[in-house]
Design an enzyme around this catalytic site. Structure first.
Site: not given
Length: 618
Positions: A315, A512, A516
């Site tokens: 991410d 994080d 996600d």
């Protein structure tokens, strides 16, 4: 060293003291008495456990093998060998207990983060209670040297926090009024009044401890294989030893005593201690070593999957970047200076709480300047578009490209919309302040370190615009970049890569831990970045990094690969040595002393090898 280990050491010392003179005087009555006394002292617990297990239907274990082999040797008149086998077996057991304690210490040291009490302020008075009795909204007091018992927000006071037990960081963190604070860290300076925001059972410290306690329950494929192997292997060798003791003398007419001795030797050699102890211990030590480095791995299965990682998907926001804005460049138009552009932009944003406005003010004041004393009035803000104000007698416009164009600003050039805050002074374009999410200090090093370790592909998935995603990804050396993705799009991207990955390879996703969570759960290995205090991270991720450092991913992979190497070294070493000595024992070319090495010696060497997994190089 535990009390139990000390007691065992005393027993070993006492038995050795009886064994040495007994061995010298073995063929006399005194010698036999000394050897039997030594055997009783060192072996009574093994005999007792074997008897208890037989009563409960658990016959084929190492206690049974040791009991049969040593009693058989004594009945055959080999007193010293029977005692020596038991004595050296117990020495091996002591080494095992010591090794487990040492590796457990790395994990159990986390248990020290659990505070025993909390000081609650009620009616202006301090009350000392158990942490689970504190309610959300209560105010707790934490003095210097005390551990923070619950998560909360600092309402009064400031100080330095020692977070080393949680994150592995040696440098203390500053804590100020209004900052969030997590349980488990130690307040080093100042008195803090903290408003509790989370009940104890959901606090950071309690979730971490639950995670650690569950970690060793999840076996890797290799561990599970060894457990199943030992379950079938032990009865097989007992039957093999029985056949070895009976069949050859019946066929050849040889005396039974010699073949019984070979069978007993066969039993001692075949004891699977080295495998059933050292392989799980390798994984246990690997998890312990990782925890010392600020990496929590939820089980041996995830350690094994991490070792096979070939693709790492990131991410962006909060993982490779800090999730906070900063000024990356100031480009003035002709006739204006950088300082002038930043001065007017900062003063226009001086009352803003928006992250972009805060970053502009911070960029201006970090150079030693101040917005105090500047004449700012008639300030109006159009949310999401821009600000108009009168500053030191000039008409200022600050905002998006479209905002300035709508105000008929002159000399407007073509400017990329993303990350650009434009400034106009008295109706004329004066310059642009470029804003971007700050890349983490070690993000580039982290990506480079993964490539050095042979990771086939690094991928970045982000919901940001293509311009920002491409800019950040290329600057870090990411192989593949996908931008403007919704959460379901990220899952689809990961699914596509999972379907096309090489056989035996795994995919790790680093996020994080909050937005996600679906992708973290879907990946072969989900790694949560900076997840302290994040419920979603601890629930969805398989590996939790206690700090915000992407470079720890490479460290986690190193630990996983080292642990797997050690586990397989132990498997090959143990099976290889035992196989050789088993054949020699069956042929009558290896006695009980060789059997002792094949069992106890191999076990001790395998345990010492497993302990290497505790030592981590970052």
């Amino acid at each position: 060293m535990s009390k139990k280990q000390k007691q065992m050491l005393y027993r070993i010392g006492g038995a050795a003291a009886l064994f040495i003179p007994g061995m010298i005087l073995e063929h006399s009555g005194i010698g036999m008495a000394l050897l039997l006394a030594a055997y009783a002292l060192i072996g009574w617990d093994i005999l007792w456990r074997a008897a208890v297990n037989i009563r409960h239907g658990r016959v084929f274990d190492e206690n049974f093998l040791m009991s049969i082999a040593t009693i058989g040797a004594i009945l055959l008149g080999d007193y010293s060998e029977g005692v020596a086998v038991m004595l050296l077996y117990q020495i091996g057991e002591w080494f095992q207990a010591y090794a487990v304690q040492r590796s457990r210490r790395s994990i159990s040291s986390l248990m020290d983060i659990r505070p025993d009490t909390a000081r609650v302020l009620r009616g202006g008075e301090e009350e000392e209670v158990f942490p689970d009795e504190v309610e959300v909204g209560d105010t707790i007091l934490v003095r210097p040297g005390e551990r923070v018992p619950l998560d909360g927000i600092i309402r009064k006071g400031e100080g330095l926090l020692d977070t080393s037990a949680l994150t592995g960081e040696s440098m203390p963190r500053e804590a100020h009024e209004g900052d969030e604070i997590i349980s488990g860290c130690i307040n080093q300076t100042g008195v803090l009044e903290i408003e509790v925001t989370t009940p104890y059972e959901e606090s950071t410290v309690e979730r971490i401890l639950s995670l650690v306690e569950e970690a060793t329950d999840k076996k890797a494929t290799t561990e599970a294989f060894i457990t199943r192997f030992a379950r079938w292997y032990t009865p097989a060798v007992v039957i093999g030893a029985l056949l070895l003791a009976i069949v050859p003398p019946l066929v050849t007419g040889d005396p039974f005593a010699g073949w019984i001795y070979r069978a007993l030797t066969f039993l001692v050699i075949s004891c699977p201690c080295a495998l059933v102890i050292s392989v799980p211990l390798s994984f246990f030590a690997g998890i312990g070593g990782a925890s010392r480095a600020g990496i929590l791995i939820k089980g041996g299965n995830y350690l094994e999957a991490l070792a096979k990682a070939d693709t790492v998907v990131f991410d962006k926001t909060g993982t490779l970047t800090k999730g906070s804005f900063s000024v990356t460049d100031v480009l003035p138009a002709n006739g204006f200076s950088k300082d002038e552009v930043l001065f007017y932009a900062a003063n226009a944003e001086r009352y803003s709480t928006h992250p972009i406005g805060v970053s502009i003010v911070r960029a201006f004041t970090s150079g030693g300047h101040s917005t105090e004393g500047t004449d700012v009035h008639a300030l109006e803000e159009k949310a999401g578009r821009g600000i108009s104000a009168h500053i030191n007698g000039r008409i200022i416009l600050l905002g998006t490209v479209d905002f300035l164009k709508a105000k008929n600003t002159k000399d407007m050039p073509a400017i990329p919309h993303v990350g650009a805050v434009c400034l106009a002074i008295n109706g004329r374009y004066a310059g642009v302040v470029h804003i971007a999410d700050e890349v983490k200090d070690d993000a580039k090093v982290a990506v480079s370190a993964l490539k050095e370790r042979g990771i086939g592909e690094t991928v970045m998935l982000t919901g940001d615009s293509k311009w920002i995603g491409t800019s950040v990804g290329k600057s870090l050396g990411i192989d593949t970049i996908h931008a403007e993705l919704l959460p379901q799009d990220k899952v689809a991207q990961v699914e596509e890569r999972l379907a096309g990955r090489k056989e035996g390879a795994t995919l790790a996703y680093v996020g994080d831990g909050i937005n996600d969570a679906p992708v973290l759960a879907r990946a072969d290995v989900g790694i949560a970045m900076g997840a302290l205090g994040s419920d979603a991270a601890i629930e969805a991720a398989d590996v939790v990094l206690m700090t915000d450092e992407p470079k720890k991913i490479a460290t986690a992979i190193d630990i996983a690969r080292k642990t797997m190497r050690i586990a397989w070294q132990n498997i090959i070493f143990a099976i290889g040595i035992k196989g050789i000595v088993l054949v020699l024992g069956a042929l009558g070319m290896a006695g009980l002393w060789a059997a002792i090495f094949a069992d106890v010696g191999v076990t001790v060497l395998a345990i010492l090898n497993a302990m290497r997994a505790l030592h981590v190089k970052e």
